[in-house]
Each structure stands twice: as structure tokens, then as C-alpha cells.
Scaffold this motif. Structure first.
Motif, PDB file in Angstrom:
ATOM      1  N   GLU A 195      -7.523  25.416 -32.227  1.00 56.55           N
ATOM      2  CA  GLU A 195      -9.175  26.088 -32.362  1.00 56.55           C
ATOM      3  C   GLU A 195      -9.120  26.454 -33.764  1.00 56.55           C
ATOM      4  OE1 GLU A 195     -11.857  29.703 -30.576  1.00 56.55           O
ATOM      5  OE2 GLU A 195      -9.845  29.326 -29.855  1.00 56.55           O
TER       6      GLU A 195
ATOM      7  N   SER B  63     -11.055  31.827 -44.773  1.00 56.10           N
ATOM      8  CA  SER B  63     -11.460  31.081 -43.336  1.00 56.10           C
ATOM      9  C   SER B  63     -10.671  31.484 -42.240  1.00 56.10           C
ATOM     10  CB  SER B  63     -12.052  29.845 -43.324  1.00 56.10           C
ATOM     11  OG  SER B  63     -13.038  29.606 -44.395  1.00 56.10           O
TER      12      SER B  63
ATOM     13  N   LEU C  20     -11.387  34.392 -39.119  1.00 56.44           N
ATOM     14  CA  LEU C  20     -11.394  34.049 -37.793  1.00 56.44           C
ATOM     15  C   LEU C  20     -10.345  35.002 -37.169  1.00 56.44           C
ATOM     16  CD1 LEU C  20     -12.026  32.119 -35.512  1.00 56.44           C
ATOM     17  CD2 LEU C  20     -10.343  30.611 -36.319  1.00 56.44           C
TER      18      LEU C  20
ATOM     19  N   GLY D   2     -12.885  21.737 -39.426  1.00 57.50           N
ATOM     20  CA  GLY D   2     -13.992  21.198 -38.848  1.00 57.50           C
ATOM     21  C   GLY D   2     -13.482  19.811 -38.683  1.00 57.50           C
TER      22      GLY D   2
ATOM     23  N   VAL E  41      -5.545  33.203 -31.401  1.00 55.16           N
ATOM     24  CA  VAL E  41      -6.199  31.834 -31.696  1.00 55.16           C
ATOM     25  C   VAL E  41      -5.255  30.539 -31.570  1.00 55.16           C
ATOM     26  CG1 VAL E  41      -8.127  30.750 -33.142  1.00 55.16           C
ATOM     27  CG2 VAL E  41      -7.870  33.452 -33.006  1.00 55.16           C
TER      28      VAL E  41
ATOM     29  N   ARG F 288     -11.266  37.881 -33.990  1.00 55.99           N
ATOM     30  CA  ARG F 288     -10.503  37.795 -32.716  1.00 55.99           C
ATOM     31  C   ARG F 288      -9.512  38.684 -32.488  1.00 55.99           C
ATOM     32  NH1 ARG F 288     -11.491  32.590 -30.970  1.00 55.99           N
ATOM     33  NH2 ARG F 288     -13.585  31.729 -31.736  1.00 55.99           N
TER      34      ARG F 288
ATOM     35  N   ARG G 161     -17.702  25.486 -46.840  1.00 60.79           N
ATOM     36  CA  ARG G 161     -16.840  26.358 -46.443  1.00 60.79           C
ATOM     37  C   ARG G 161     -16.738  27.733 -47.396  1.00 60.79           C
ATOM     38  NH1 ARG G 161     -13.103  22.262 -45.114  1.00 60.79           N
ATOM     39  NH2 ARG G 161     -13.498  21.513 -42.814  1.00 60.79           N
TER      40      ARG G 161
ATOM     41  N   TYR H 263     -21.187  31.075 -45.190  1.00 58.87           N
ATOM     42  CA  TYR H 263     -20.335  31.817 -43.934  1.00 58.87           C
ATOM     43  C   TYR H 263     -21.689  32.684 -42.899  1.00 58.87           C
ATOM     44  CZ  TYR H 263     -16.132  31.100 -46.342  1.00 58.87           C
ATOM     45  OH  TYR H 263     -15.084  30.578 -46.924  1.00 58.87           O
TER      46      TYR H 263
ATOM     47  N   LYS I 233     -10.082  23.305 -35.863  1.00 56.16           N
ATOM     48  CA  LYS I 233     -11.142  22.914 -35.524  1.00 56.16           C
ATOM     49  C   LYS I 233     -12.415  23.873 -36.233  1.00 56.16           C
ATOM     50  CE  LYS I 233     -10.311  20.473 -31.168  1.00 56.16           C
ATOM     51  NZ  LYS I 233     -10.777  20.281 -29.712  1.00 56.16           N
ATOM     52  N   GLU I 234     -12.137  25.045 -36.182  1.00 51.78           N
ATOM     53  CA  GLU I 234     -13.037  26.196 -36.661  1.00 51.78           C
ATOM     54  C   GLU I 234     -12.956  25.939 -38.232  1.00 51.78           C
ATOM     55  OE1 GLU I 234     -15.314  28.259 -35.617  1.00 51.78           O
ATOM     56  OE2 GLU I 234     -15.037  27.564 -33.554  1.00 51.78           O
ATOM     57  N   VAL I 235     -11.738  25.965 -38.738  1.00 52.35           N
ATOM     58  CA  VAL I 235     -11.718  26.142 -40.218  1.00 52.35           C
ATOM     59  C   VAL I 235     -11.857  24.701 -41.076  1.00 52.35           C
ATOM     60  CG1 VAL I 235     -10.247  26.790 -42.234  1.00 52.35           C
ATOM     61  CG2 VAL I 235     -10.511  28.010 -40.169  1.00 52.35           C
TER      62      VAL I 235
END
Length: 225
Positions: free
Chosen positions: A176, A159, A163, A183, A172, A167, A118, A122, A179-181
Motif C-alpha cells: 500500500e 509522503s 501516510l 503510484g 500500513v 494512519r 508529489r 497534496y 502504491k500510494e507514494v
């Protein structure tokens, strides 16, 4: 080469972790007390720090604070089993992740890899600089400015902010974001982890009044800019 600072006073744990990390071709500098660690931090450059909370002289929290005064590389805290307050405190002070003792060495190695990934990788989405309401986020250089003043964010904070900026005007969800940041699979208590980092972001952006100017909370859902 990736250089990792390992601060742990229990010899068996330290030697085991160092063995596994070196097996992944990481350079590891091991310390058994806080003062020794602070000296290493002042004289060497690191890619990551792994800090035990309980040390014989000063706490891992104090070391975390000292690192965050100047550096933004990832920090993983090692906490005692069941000490939820340690986890929250560490995240509030700028740690990026925590792992509870006793732990499996391979789990720690996986978390180290995730944090380093991370911090250094990117994806290029064709828009290298994001700008929203006076916030300028440079994806490639990993720098953030607010009204032309640089903000020193941890990799996790960077991060999350990226994100939300990608968006813009969209809520958000907390699931989400996690999960995105991070993982990882989202659990109910994962929301507490996100809240700590959002609060830390707001503090660095000096946005701590009753009405937030930048990161808005959609209660029970998530966040948006």
C-alpha cells in the motif's frame, strides 16, 4: 516555470532528454560534469535534478549529497543496467527515484511528472497539521518538525511519513505504501526501495537504536507509527 537540472556527460542522451523535457514546457539546464553542476546548484534555484551516476569528474552520488545538504526537491538518478547497488546507494543518499539505462525518454518524462506532482500537490483532507508523538507535519507548508526541530525531508520521505501519520496506530502494508507514494505497481523488490527510505527517515529522526520510538516495523507486513 519548472526548472530542471540535467547532469549527463553522454551528449546523445542529454540532448534527447532535454528535447523531451522542453517539449513538456520545462526549463532545462544541462551540465556535462559534476563541477559545472555544483556551480549551477549554488547559483540557481531548481525544481528537480536528474543525475547520471557516472560522470567524468565527480559522481552523481556526490552531487546528490551536496543537494541534500540544503534542498529537498526531487532527485532522479540515472544508473547503469543491472547495477542494483547504484540504486540502493542513490536512495540511501536521498534520491527519490532511479531509472536504468537504456531507457525510453517518455518513461523518464512520466517519472519526472510523477515526482513533481508529489512534491507540489497534496490533497487537503481537512487536517492541515498532523501531530503524533512530538512529530508535527504541516501538509500545506510541507514542513516537518520533531520536538520543535525542523526535519529536512525529501518529497518521498514526506509522503511516506504523512501516510503513516494519517494512519496512526495502523499497520500500513509495504504494498500500500508503494502504491500510494510511488503510484506504481508493487513488485517484490519494491520492498527494498521502501526499506531504504524508512531507514533514511529514521536516521533524520535520530531513531536508530535497537527499539524504534517512532516508525515501527511489522515484519513481513509493513510499518506503522
Amino acid at each position: 516555470m519548472v526548472k530542471i537540472l540535467m547532469v549527463e556527460d553522454e551528449q546523445e542522451i542529454s540532448e534527447l532528454v532535454v528535447f523531451y523535457l522542453k517539449n513538456e514546457n520545462y526549463e532545462v539546464i544541462s551540465c556535462t560534469n559534476g563541477q559545472e553542476a555544483l556551480e549551477k546548484i549554488r547559483t540557481q534555484e531548481f525544481s528537480m535534478a536528474i543525475l547520471d551516476v557516472m560522470l567524468p569528474d565527480i559522481s552523481g552520488f556526490d552531487i546528490c549529497q551536496e543537494i541534500r545538504k540544503k534542498y529537498t526537491y526531487p532527485i532522479i538518478m540515472l544508473t547503469a543496467k543491472g547495477e542494483e547497488i547504484d540504486k540502493i546507494t542513490g536512495l540511501t543518499l536521498g534520491a527519490d527515484d532511479y531509472i536504468t539505462k537504456p531507457f525510453r525518454p517518455l518513461e523518464l518524462v512520466a517519472r519526472v511528472k510523477a515526482q513533481l506532482r508529489r512534491a507540489t500537490q497534496y490533497s487537503n483532507l481537512g487536517r492541515n497539521v498532523l501531530t503524533v508523538k512530538g512529530i508535527e507535519l504541516d501538509v500545506d507548508k510541507r514542513k516537518v518538525f520533531l520536538n520543535e526541530q525542523e526535519l529536512y525531508l525529501t518529497p518521498i520521505e514526506f509522503s511516506i511519513l504523512r501516510l503513516l501519520m494519517e494512519r496512526q496506530d495502523q499497520v500500513v502494508s509495504s504494498e500500500e505504501i508503494f502504491k500510494e507514494v510511488w503510484g506504481e505497481k508493487y513488485y517484490v523488490n519494491s520492498n527494498n526501495t521502501i526499506m531504504v527510505h524508512i531507514r533514511h527517515l529514521r536516521e533524520k529522526m535520530q531513531d536508530t537504536g535497537e527499539k524504534y520510538k517512532y516508525i515501527q516495523t511489522a515484519w513481513g507486513i509493513g510499518y506503522k507509527i
